[in-house]
Design an enzyme around this catalytic site. Sequence first.
Site, PDB file in Angstrom:
ATOM      1  N   ASP A   1      73.526 108.908 122.555  1.00 30.96           N
ATOM      2  CA  ASP A   1      73.691 109.195 120.659  1.00 30.96           C
ATOM      3  C   ASP A   1      73.388 107.370 120.590  1.00 30.96           C
ATOM      4  OD1 ASP A   1      74.450 109.158 117.882  1.00 30.96           O
ATOM      5  OD2 ASP A   1      76.120 109.776 118.289  1.00 30.96           O
TER       6      ASP A   1
ATOM      7  N   LYS B   1      69.779 100.195 113.666  1.00 33.09           N
ATOM      8  CA  LYS B   1      69.439 101.385 113.297  1.00 33.09           C
ATOM      9  C   LYS B   1      69.077 101.116 111.831  1.00 33.09           C
ATOM     10  CE  LYS B   1      70.354 106.049 114.016  1.00 33.09           C
ATOM     11  NZ  LYS B   1      71.624 106.641 114.653  1.00 33.09           N
TER      12      LYS B   1
ATOM     13  N   GLU C   1      69.819 114.466 114.675  1.00 35.86           N
ATOM     14  CA  GLU C   1      71.833 114.686 114.957  1.00 35.86           C
ATOM     15  C   GLU C   1      72.368 115.665 114.407  1.00 35.86           C
ATOM     16  OE1 GLU C   1      71.918 110.898 113.550  1.00 35.86           O
ATOM     17  OE2 GLU C   1      71.460 109.546 114.985  1.00 35.86           O
TER      18      GLU C   1
ATOM     19  N   ASP D   1      76.033 115.428 108.250  1.00 38.17           N
ATOM     20  CA  ASP D   1      76.441 114.788 108.624  1.00 38.17           C
ATOM     21  C   ASP D   1      76.454 112.832 108.497  1.00 38.17           C
ATOM     22  OD1 ASP D   1      76.484 112.264 111.041  1.00 38.17           O
ATOM     23  OD2 ASP D   1      74.930 113.816 111.538  1.00 38.17           O
TER      24      ASP D   1
END
Lengths: 235, 612
Positions: free
Chosen positions: B8, B69, B167, B189
């Site tokens: 992850d 990210k 994810e 999420d």
Amino acid sequence: MTRSSRDLCWNCQSEVGGEYFCPQCVKVQPASVWSDYFDVFGLPRKLGLDLEDLQRRFYDWSRKFHPDLFQRATPEEQAISLENSALVNTAYRTLRDPIARVEYLIGLEEGAVKGIPPKAPLDLLEEMLEVQEALEAAKASALDAETRKRLMDERARLAERRRAEEERLLDVGREWDALVDGSRAASRDRDDLRRPLLDRMKGILAARAYLTTVINDLSDALGEDSQTHASHRRH
Amino acid sequence: MPRIVGIDLGTTNSLVAYMEGGFPKVIPDAEGHVLLPSVVGFTADGILVGDAAKRQLVRNPTRTIYSVKRLMGKGYDDVKEELRYFPFHVVPSDEVVKIRVADREVTPPEVSALILRSLKERAEAHLGEVVTKAVITVPAYFNDSQRQATKDAGRIAGLEVLRIVNEPTAASLAYGLHRLKGGTVAVYDLGGGTFDISILRVKDGIFEVLATNGNTHLGGDDFDRALVDWLLADIETRHGADLRADLEALQELRLGAEAAKCRLSFEERTVLTIPFAQHGFTYRREISRAELETLIEPLVQQTLGPCRLALADAGLSAAQIDEVVLVGGSTRVPLARRRVQELFGKLPHSQLNPDEVVAVGAAVQADILAGGITNMLLLDVTPLSLGIETLGGGMSVLIPRNTTIPTSAKELFTTSVDGQTVVDMHVLQGERELVKNNRSLARFELSGIDPMPAGMPRIEVTFLIDANGILQVNAKELRTGKAASIEVKPSYGLTDAEVERMIEESFIHAEEDVASRLLIEARNEADTVIRATERALGQGSGLIGQEETAQITGALAALKAVRDGSDRDAIREATERLNQSTLHLAEILMDSALKEALTSKRVTEALGKPER
């Protein structure tokens, strides 16, 4: 998609006889024997469809062809799995949607037609002029409560009309299916009978496409996010 | 088959997990921590990753990169709005984002590769074997460029990325191991920098994603920013100081705000205390959960629109959702939970640790690929419509959003001029009608077409989105059956040649990096202790005797003398000696702070000081 006979395994050259995995070497075979999306799922070219049954067939193929299951296979097998999966996915997506299903059937029966141009239903022409006027007015100035209500009422009316068109489409679909069921007995007449049915379906799809365009224009004029109205794909 | 790990790669933290005997395990580092802060520090001596990098953030803000990210697969224009929140320097350009660190420029995939390499090493140390294959997760709403950038990062780190998994779907696999009954599932999420909503149907071991939506620029980072902006205004009012230009102070404030936000998930009120020595004051402020919620309510509201769109695309109403799953650290925020519960009208699942569940899901997917798990299969979708530019600047959709992948579409192209041998295509992703409102993915150049009259060549181009959600393009001329050659110019990505070069460079540097990393960590530890000692001496020199003061200053000088040398053990010993010599002083300071607090303030405030 082309119909091509697939008699020999690409890998070991033994007879595969329409199986998707070679009986000798167990390699996956390209799904090129399928002639169309109905054929992918072993279904007749009918418009009435049991969605749960379709989903079960789709899941079955996914369990056989999905690239996840070929991670440790050769590059050739991976490429075949990718193509087969892509085909199964597209076939499922097309057939599960009643509108896309009809459009696809018309394409199959009449050769490739790309999209059916929207056409206003004749009985709505006068009303459409009024809608256009209201839209122009809405564009010219800020939306007041009265215009807003007018646009929303109009949109509700047109959405209702679209539902009615979709109902009619289902009726024609049932006529089509009856024809397919009876076609073995009277295959001579079949061509004469199916053409008017296909024409009626095209007429309904054209009207429906037109209504959808106007409904979206109304939503835009009402200042709503057009993304929320792009959701009519699934029914 | 060699082991495949699940990673992850998060905005705030990253993790690595694997499956052992049918059970997922998250791999800890040597100190037992499973979360690796997604922070990379560039120092004069080498590169730091994780906690060591995070510790030097305040001291070395311009060379410490976090939340990278958010920059993956982006162009400068995409991110310039939020650059004011980053202390590091992003170089203005019209292509892929580049970050300037001292005298070099690095791209986001290279920074992510350093994080991945650290996880790879952690897994290797734990498993006692070389790890070369991985499944890496990305936000479901990541576009092709962002996915490709993630894959590139894996390659640069020396990992073969067997699958990019979304994810929320990974999380559904983790829950699917034991906890889901089946039916329709909504996965909400909310991570550090991104938000996803995915609607799935789970039946007979098939996890079919029906629709997904989200915002790749919305997460806990934004909560922190809202709080920081509010605190900056408060500091200006109360202390007359504008800290906006002080990078170090801003980082202290950001870390303090983040910690306060986290505490407010479990407490109704908390106290933020930050000494700004350079500005001559200590900022102390009580914050209530209600105040935080007022600040972040608009952000939480922004997650609800995508939820409704995903439901509409799935053809379901909120009431038709059987189970709701919460994923991502930011779903600990009570306001987010409340709003999700209101929207779906049911209590969400949150039994699995929201920080770990995605890595666990990645490990499950890795095991599926390895042939371990055979009764689970994930059918995911492409989150955004894919199309090509048409005459007049419109976009013609070839593959609509929420199409199950892998999927393909074919399109015929021809020439418009006699003898033309090259055809250009512009490929886009997005939901808008005009090219300029969508995301440019790449320009493709089909060449090697035989010269023919205009309109005669028939070039069939196949656009295939693979199971990673990444586009592959093939072309052939139908008359000759000849494959046309395609040159790809990614709009916001690295070319293959660039990735190759980065792989090479990273191998060259890999060895020296390990040695210097240990040295840097020792130096950082030394700096932390030096800093703390100097601060303690400033506050408490009157509270201890001359002898003790001399002892401390002696140890301090000794450490400073070896700090810049290359003897790691000497630095560590001197650090330890200095640490020991200040224990008594630290105790006295703590007592006096407590006494002061007891006489003037309530105890909870004194105890509510952040641990940092």
